[in-house]
Design an enzyme around this catalytic site. Sequence first.
Site, mmCIF file in Angstrom:
data_model
loop_
_atom_site.group_PDB
_atom_site.id
_atom_site.type_symbol
_atom_site.label_atom_id
_atom_site.label_comp_id
_atom_site.label_asym_id
_atom_site.label_seq_id
_atom_site.Cartn_x
_atom_site.Cartn_y
_atom_site.Cartn_z
ATOM 1 N N HIS A 90 -45.569 46.602 76.673
ATOM 2 C CA HIS A 90 -46.487 46.234 75.588
ATOM 3 C C HIS A 90 -45.689 45.736 74.385
ATOM 4 O O HIS A 90 -44.768 46.408 73.917
ATOM 5 C CB HIS A 90 -47.322 47.459 75.210
ATOM 6 N N MET B 192 -46.894 41.497 64.824
ATOM 7 C CA MET B 192 -47.567 41.761 63.539
ATOM 8 C C MET B 192 -47.122 40.742 62.501
ATOM 9 O O MET B 192 -45.947 40.374 62.459
ATOM 10 C CB MET B 192 -47.210 43.164 63.050
ATOM 11 N N HIS C 192 -49.746 41.941 72.370
ATOM 12 C CA HIS C 192 -50.834 42.369 71.478
ATOM 13 C C HIS C 192 -50.648 41.673 70.138
ATOM 14 O O HIS C 192 -49.739 42.014 69.385
ATOM 15 C CB HIS C 192 -50.760 43.898 71.339
ATOM 16 N N ASP D 226 -45.831 44.310 70.567
ATOM 17 C CA ASP D 226 -46.672 44.295 69.369
ATOM 18 C C ASP D 226 -46.220 43.238 68.364
ATOM 19 O O ASP D 226 -45.152 43.367 67.755
ATOM 20 C CB ASP D 226 -46.638 45.677 68.704
ATOM 21 N N GLY E 45 -51.159 56.492 69.417
ATOM 22 C CA GLY E 45 -51.182 57.952 69.465
ATOM 23 C C GLY E 45 -51.398 58.542 70.853
ATOM 24 O O GLY E 45 -51.814 59.693 70.980
ATOM 25 N N ASP F 261 -54.588 52.067 72.798
ATOM 26 C CA ASP F 261 -53.378 51.793 72.026
ATOM 27 C C ASP F 261 -53.346 52.609 70.746
ATOM 28 O O ASP F 261 -54.166 52.402 69.852
ATOM 29 C CB ASP F 261 -53.309 50.290 71.710
ATOM 30 N N MET G 138 -51.454 41.064 66.501
ATOM 31 C CA MET G 138 -52.091 41.582 65.292
ATOM 32 C C MET G 138 -51.796 40.566 64.203
ATOM 33 O O MET G 138 -51.017 40.814 63.268
ATOM 34 C CB MET G 138 -51.535 42.982 64.967
ATOM 35 N N GLY H 256 -50.838 48.581 62.927
ATOM 36 C CA GLY H 256 -49.829 48.238 61.925
ATOM 37 C C GLY H 256 -48.553 49.040 62.069
ATOM 38 O O GLY H 256 -47.479 48.554 61.746
ATOM 39 N N PHE H 257 -48.686 50.260 62.573
ATOM 40 C CA PHE H 257 -47.509 51.132 62.646
ATOM 41 C C PHE H 257 -47.556 52.010 63.893
ATOM 42 O O PHE H 257 -48.637 52.393 64.341
ATOM 43 C CB PHE H 257 -47.441 52.034 61.405
ATOM 44 N N GLY H 258 -46.364 52.323 64.396
ATOM 45 C CA GLY H 258 -46.260 53.297 65.485
ATOM 46 C C GLY H 258 -46.274 54.705 64.908
ATOM 47 O O GLY H 258 -46.197 54.891 63.690
ATOM 48 N N SER I 259 -44.751 50.748 74.420
ATOM 49 C CA SER I 259 -44.701 49.747 73.345
ATOM 50 C C SER I 259 -43.277 49.680 72.803
ATOM 51 O O SER I 259 -42.755 50.681 72.300
ATOM 52 C CB SER I 259 -45.650 50.141 72.214
ATOM 53 N N MET J 122 -58.317 50.374 70.116
ATOM 54 C CA MET J 122 -57.311 50.942 69.213
ATOM 55 C C MET J 122 -57.702 52.371 68.857
ATOM 56 O O MET J 122 -58.840 52.633 68.428
ATOM 57 C CB MET J 122 -57.199 50.116 67.922
HETATM 58 C C1 DX5 Z 1 -50.136 49.911 66.598
HETATM 59 C C2 DX5 Z 1 -49.562 49.265 67.836
HETATM 60 C C3 DX5 Z 1 -49.100 50.144 68.919
HETATM 61 C C4 DX5 Z 1 -48.670 51.516 68.600
HETATM 62 C C5 DX5 Z 1 -48.167 52.380 69.702
HETATM 63 O O1 DX5 Z 1 -50.404 48.957 65.662
HETATM 64 O O2 DX5 Z 1 -50.425 48.306 68.353
HETATM 65 O O3 DX5 Z 1 -48.891 49.586 70.171
HETATM 66 O O4 DX5 Z 1 -47.769 51.477 67.574
HETATM 67 O O5 DX5 Z 1 -47.301 53.330 69.178
HETATM 68 P P1 DX5 Z 1 -47.556 54.894 69.200
HETATM 69 O O6 DX5 Z 1 -47.694 55.245 70.662
HETATM 70 O O7 DX5 Z 1 -46.333 55.441 68.587
HETATM 71 O O8 DX5 Z 1 -48.811 55.171 68.449
HETATM 72 ZN ZN ZN Z 2 -50.222 47.474 70.429
#
Ligand code: DX5
Ligand code: ZN
Length: 229
Positions: A37, A41, A70, A39, A178, A176, A72, A146-148, A12, A141
């Site tokens: 990937h 948002m 993706h 993201d 962690g 997706d 969001m 929302g956050f990595g 990502s 998910m």
């Molecule tokens: C979360 C995202 C991700 C995610 C992946 O909202 O969709 O794709 O941040 O990041 P890690 O692998 O750091 O959880």
């Molecule tokens: Zn994602």
Amino acid sequence: MTFDRKIKIAPSILASDFANFGAECEAIEAEGADWVHVDVMDGHFVPNITFGPATCAAIRPHIKGVMDVHLMIAPVDPYIDAFAQAGADVISAHVEAGPHIHRTLQAIRGAGVKAGVALNPGTPASAVAHLLDLTDLICVMTVNPGFGGQKFIDMSAKVKELRAMIGDRPVHIEIDGGVDVNTAPLVAQAGADVLVAGSAVFKGGSVSNPGPYGENIRAIRAAAEGVYV
Ligand code: DX5
Ligand code: ZN
């Protein structure tokens, strides 16, 4: 895009250098990424804002393989054509993003793009029971979006349920949030084939020192395939 159930690692770019997306995409592909990937948002469906279709279009020429977008965002439908035009190979929309996910998936396929449906951790597998013939990918998910860099929430039971529901259909199961060397085996064993990983791929590396990206990708793949290195 041909279908298979082999493990695919999808870094990502949320965890990459935002001032350098093109070079980051080239670096992760050179280091063994299968998909990229992306993201998106909106600060409304999720509490964070990233970027939109113009950035996806700018990134596209730097990706040789699959661009996995993706979304969001809510609403989704007014933006499908823009993301399709930007060159997405897969567009995933959240089942929680509006009342008409069935129509959204039809519209994504109608735009000539593979259609993905994403499920938040609190949403049951049964939410996609009537969508299985309309979708090419189910994104499970394993964090609240929302956050990595968030902690993995174990959704293995949901993945197993989805794998049984899918049967012989050519539908990918993507995980997706962690994903790292410790969590990848759990979801791979349960039946997932696409593993998104942000922090666990980009940690320790950079565009000028991309070697760690490759080491991280190989380690996650080996863990998922059950071969610990
Ligand atoms: C979360 C995202 C991700 C995610 C992946 O909202 O969709 O794709 O941040 O990041 P890690 O692998 O750091 O959880
Ligand atoms: Zn994602």
